[in-house]
Design a protein around this motif. Structure first.
Motif, PDB file in Angstrom:
ATOM      1  N   PHE A  23       1.329  -6.973  -1.259  1.00  0.00           N
ATOM      2  CA  PHE A  23       0.388  -8.071  -1.031  1.00  0.00           C
ATOM      3  C   PHE A  23      -0.169  -8.677  -2.317  1.00  0.00           C
ATOM      4  N   ASN A  29      -0.814 -11.124   6.293  1.00  0.00           N
ATOM      5  CA  ASN A  29      -1.813 -10.372   5.533  1.00  0.00           C
ATOM      6  C   ASN A  29      -3.200 -11.005   5.672  1.00  0.00           C
ATOM      7  N   LEU A  30      -3.242 -12.351   5.622  1.00  0.00           N
ATOM      8  CA  LEU A  30      -4.519 -13.060   5.715  1.00  0.00           C
ATOM      9  C   LEU A  30      -5.182 -12.862   7.076  1.00  0.00           C
ATOM     10  N   TYR A  31      -4.409 -13.105   8.153  1.00  0.00           N
ATOM     11  CA  TYR A  31      -4.973 -13.020   9.504  1.00  0.00           C
ATOM     12  C   TYR A  31      -5.200 -11.574   9.940  1.00  0.00           C
ATOM     13  N   ASP A  76      -5.080  -8.550   8.101  1.00  0.00           N
ATOM     14  CA  ASP A  76      -5.757  -7.566   7.243  1.00  0.00           C
ATOM     15  C   ASP A  76      -7.095  -8.051   6.694  1.00  0.00           C
ATOM     16  N   ARG A  77      -7.210  -9.356   6.484  1.00  0.00           N
ATOM     17  CA  ARG A  77      -8.416  -9.871   5.836  1.00  0.00           C
ATOM     18  C   ARG A  77      -9.400 -10.516   6.809  1.00  0.00           C
ATOM     19  N   LEU A  78      -8.925 -11.447   7.632  1.00  0.00           N
ATOM     20  CA  LEU A  78      -9.836 -12.204   8.506  1.00  0.00           C
ATOM     21  C   LEU A  78     -10.150 -11.491   9.815  1.00  0.00           C
ATOM     22  N   PRO A 120      -9.002  -7.919  11.129  1.00  0.00           N
ATOM     23  CA  PRO A 120      -8.244  -6.658  11.103  1.00  0.00           C
ATOM     24  C   PRO A 120      -8.108  -5.965  12.456  1.00  0.00           C
TER      25      PRO A 120
END
Length: 309
Positions: free
Chosen positions: A18, A104-106, A108-110, A112
């Motif tokens: 990532f 990864n954005l949707y 893991d970050r925004l 989870p």
């Protein structure tokens, strides 16, 4: 004693998951997976597109290839390869690269805690939306070249120049909305069903993904890719027919909705399924090899294959 945090850090010479380098590697993997594979099936795509536009042109795919080869040789069988190679290399870069970014954005970050399938669908739709902006001009040239007899143009540069001269740069994007209509559902099915198929395969095998070597994991990727490809072909086929028709039969100044209504009036619902068996074979094989190549490239770089986590 090695801590859990230390284990998560990238080893020397390895690509950190990532990171910018990771996403760049995935983007390059998409180019390698999509450009050459789409180019290799140009003979199938050529006949499919021509039969979608005129189902009486050839009696069968075999007779079509024989006729084209007899008249034009091998070059004729692969007619349209150059816009195919450039267009799908660019699209592959965007599709795979942005998919990894948005996943990864949707996921893991925004959000989870979001359902994984929803993450896969959202990430793949977002990626394809952007990738098609690069693909559309090349697809317009390819379809014009392949579906007009005598050919509208004989190569990518010739076709690009003719469309711009006759219709302006907007002419390169007149098939964008039906392209989105074809490609976004296609890619959503391609990625979400692939992730689900791979997870199911590992569950059926009864051991975690990490217990298999790289060659075995890429074999799972190939099988999961073929399963996903069959679904992709069926879901996106009506829009694929409409893209071919729009690029070959849209009148000057005619709106997209108006053109689609007129074309649908001529071909009807059955006409939207012209060439489906060829496309199932083409897309199933294509998707399987794309996932095989993409994940083999990731394994070569020391990265984990896609799915099965």
């Amino acid at each position: 004693m090695t801590s859990k945090l230390d284990k998560m850090k990238p080893q020397k010479g390895k690509i950190e998951l990532f990171s910018g380098t990771y996403f760049a590697a995935c983007t390059l993997g998409g180019v390698i997976a999509c450009g050459p594979t789409h180019t290799m099936v140009t003979p199938l795509d050529l006949v499919k597109c021509r039969r979608q536009v005129d189902d009486k042109l050839y009696k069968s795919n075999t007779s079509a290839w024989k006729m084209i080869y007899r008249q034009e040789g091998l070059r004729g069988v692969f007619f349209g390869w150059s816009p195919t190679f450039v267009g799908y290399s660019l699209q592959g870069a965007g599709k795979y690269g942005f998919y990894e970014v948005f996943k990864n954005l949707y996921g893991d970050r925004l959000a989870p805690n979001m359902n994984k399938t929803v993450v896969y669908l959202a990430a793949s739709a977002s990626a394809e939306f952007l990738a098609d902006l690069a693909l559309c001009p090349l697809e317009a040239v390819k379809v014009r070249m392949q579906t007009t007899l005598p050919p509208f143009a004989h190569n990518l540069r010739d076709g690009f120049g003719k469309i711009v001269a006759q219709e302006g740069y907007a002419g390169l994007y007149k098939g964008l909305f039906p392209l989105w209509g074809r490609q976004i559902p296609y890619t959503m099915v391609k990625f979400a069903s692939f992730e689900a198929a791979v997870a199911k395969i590992y569950k059926t095998l009864g051991k975690p993904k990490e217990s298999y070597n790289g060659l075995q994991q890429t074999g799972v990727s190939f099988l999961g890719g073929y399963i996903a490809g069959v679904g992709c072909a069926v879901v996106s086929h009506p829009a694929d027919v409409m893209v071919s028709k729009l690029n070959s039969d849209r009148k000057a100044g005619e709106g997209a909705v108006q053109a689609m209504s007129r074309i649908y009036g001529k071909i009807g619902f059955p006409g939207l399924w012209n060439g489906l068996p060829v496309r199932i074979f083409m897309i199933g094989t294509l998707t399987a090899f794309q996932w095989l190549i993409y994940d083999s490239f990731k394994v070569y770089l020391g990265l984990p294959t896609t799915g099965g986590h």
